[in-house]
Design an enzyme around this catalytic site. Sequence first.
Site, PDB file in Angstrom:
ATOM      1  N   GLY A 274       0.764  -1.207  -0.043  1.00 17.76           N
ATOM      2  CA  GLY A 274       0.074   0.003   0.068  1.00 17.76           C
ATOM      3  C   GLY A 274       0.783   1.118  -0.109  1.00 17.76           C
ATOM      4  O   GLY A 274       0.441   2.236  -0.607  1.00 17.76           O
TER       5      GLY A 274
ATOM      6  N   SER B  89      -4.061 -12.690  -4.343  1.00 16.03           N
ATOM      7  CA  SER B  89      -3.102 -13.433  -4.104  1.00 16.03           C
ATOM      8  C   SER B  89      -3.450 -14.680  -4.815  1.00 16.03           C
ATOM      9  O   SER B  89      -4.327 -15.071  -4.860  1.00 16.03           O
ATOM     10  CB  SER B  89      -2.880 -13.834  -2.732  1.00 16.03           C
ATOM     11  OG  SER B  89      -2.193 -14.960  -2.681  1.00 16.03           O
TER      12      SER B  89
ATOM     13  N   TYR C 278      -6.960 -17.348   4.882  1.00 14.47           N
ATOM     14  CA  TYR C 278      -6.421 -16.389   4.004  1.00 14.47           C
ATOM     15  C   TYR C 278      -6.851 -16.849   2.389  1.00 14.47           C
ATOM     16  O   TYR C 278      -7.049 -15.719   1.946  1.00 14.47           O
ATOM     17  CB  TYR C 278      -4.975 -16.474   4.297  1.00 14.47           C
ATOM     18  CG  TYR C 278      -3.913 -15.326   3.454  1.00 14.47           C
ATOM     19  CD1 TYR C 278      -4.201 -14.023   3.813  1.00 14.47           C
ATOM     20  CD2 TYR C 278      -3.425 -15.696   2.274  1.00 14.47           C
ATOM     21  CE1 TYR C 278      -3.445 -13.145   2.993  1.00 14.47           C
ATOM     22  CE2 TYR C 278      -2.827 -14.683   1.609  1.00 14.47           C
ATOM     23  CZ  TYR C 278      -2.846 -13.242   1.902  1.00 14.47           C
ATOM     24  OH  TYR C 278      -2.264 -12.364   1.343  1.00 14.47           O
TER      25      TYR C 278
END
Lengths: 286, 264
Positions: free
Chosen positions: A14, A141, A166
């Site tokens: 970020g 991802s 995740y």
Amino acid sequence: MKTVVITGASSGIGLETARLLARLGYNVLGIGRSEANCNKAKELILSENTNAKVEYFLADLMQQREVNRVSEKINAYLNERCNGELHALINNAGCVRSWYMTTYEGYEQQFALNHLAGFLLTYKLLPALKKAQGRVIMTGSDSHKGIKVHWNDVMLRHRYNPLTAYKQSKLCNLLFAKGLNDRFALDGIRAYVVDPGLVNTDIGNKDTGFLVNLIWKIRKKHGVSPDVPAKTYAYLCEVKDVPDGLYFYLCKEKNYSKEVTKENADRLFELSERLCDIQYGKVGMT
Amino acid sequence: MNVMITGAAGGLGRAMANECASRGYNLFLTDINEDGLTCLKQGLERQFGVTVTTMACDLTNTESVDKMLDVIDKHGIRFDMLLNVAGMDYEGEFMGHEREKLVKIVLLNNAATLRITHAIIKRRRPGKKFTIVFVSSLASMFPMPLKATYAASKRFLLDFATSLRQELKRQDVNVLTLCPGGMVTTPGAINGIKAQGFWGDATTNPLEGVVRNTIDRALSGKRLYVPGMLNRILSFLGKIIPSTWVAKVIYWRWKEVSHNGSAS
């Protein structure tokens, strides 16, 4: 001047994306949790270019009330200084949790931050995005592959596993992007997911236990610097002819999981609307 | 099934509430943190569509509890289960804390738990089975220097629960005591686990499994639940090793952990 909102903008991917977009002349509105890190990030960006337009907002986006609070502030800022237009929203903030932990709502934290926070924030900023025909970009991802959404237990209360949580949250990013395109492409909004690849950030070392910490410490050494994926975000913000693809790696389209279907996207949309108590169909009607 | 949960807005309380709501139980949640209750109520109703009633209450304050009981009686709410989760701790040396802070541990963990238990057993649903869970701790099995007050307060609960269980056995009541090791219930807990390195991970019980098993076991009439094999071994050792030795070992171990800096 184009305005971009970036979550998780005080470190890692970020921060590098914020730096790059500030250099490219964007008005950067970053969101971060830690005041110290946000101040440091702002100083860093201004030290590279004293004319850079950058502002940081503090929020712990895992908590829905914080999303609501900060989005009000950002909307006010956009209306005051940016003609109510937002050109890109980068839902980048994410976390890894070694254990099952919940938000104030009792939602599992990876699902809450990695998916729901972006879902709710996008909803809140949708009018500004519509006005600018903006883009919504999620940090995904490749680990989203090889997993299905656990529809009967999305919070993984049965056999919680950090990696499963995740992976599922990253699959949700793709499903959300698809759901957005299905609903709002005609309004000029496009949603994408960036695969940053393996990146050397601290995501696995923040608030995790011994094992996750250790694995990530070893693994991240093989990762690229976060300024590499930053270029893909910049490409998706900048590119004139809106690409049709959904999933991008190193500025190129990439294949994604077969689980990313309209049926699953709709199902996630409906579930997420319920969990956030919002209805995308009613934006602007309140 | 109507379930009352105290300390519902904390990490363990929220997990308990999630577990009960997923089973379709109706919930009466209380905590000192009113905002936390409001958020949790929203989350549970959105997820499971069960009826959730919340009321903020300071269980250490008689008036506050009476006010809550008035509301319960006014609506004629009667309970099938009570989960005593509310509790607190200030870690560190006894003399390193303010006097009243230490007293507060006992006021909440013990006095308030007795108060609410008495009140809710009186408000059990007539003619139905009733279940009580006390959240004690692995700390109840040993004397624990640097957690002296907390460990003793949890020992109180363990012994009290065993006696109460005997008294109420014939009245179709089951009492279960939960004695977990470390669980990740707050962000601060992670630091404590991290400071212990490998052993932190090894003695940490998965919250979601612990709450599921707790409810299962309480409903099936069990007395005690110590989650995790390692913790069961530790609690057994606590019974056979002289308590002065245990105190010594624990003192040095925790001293080191808190010396590592991040233990909260």
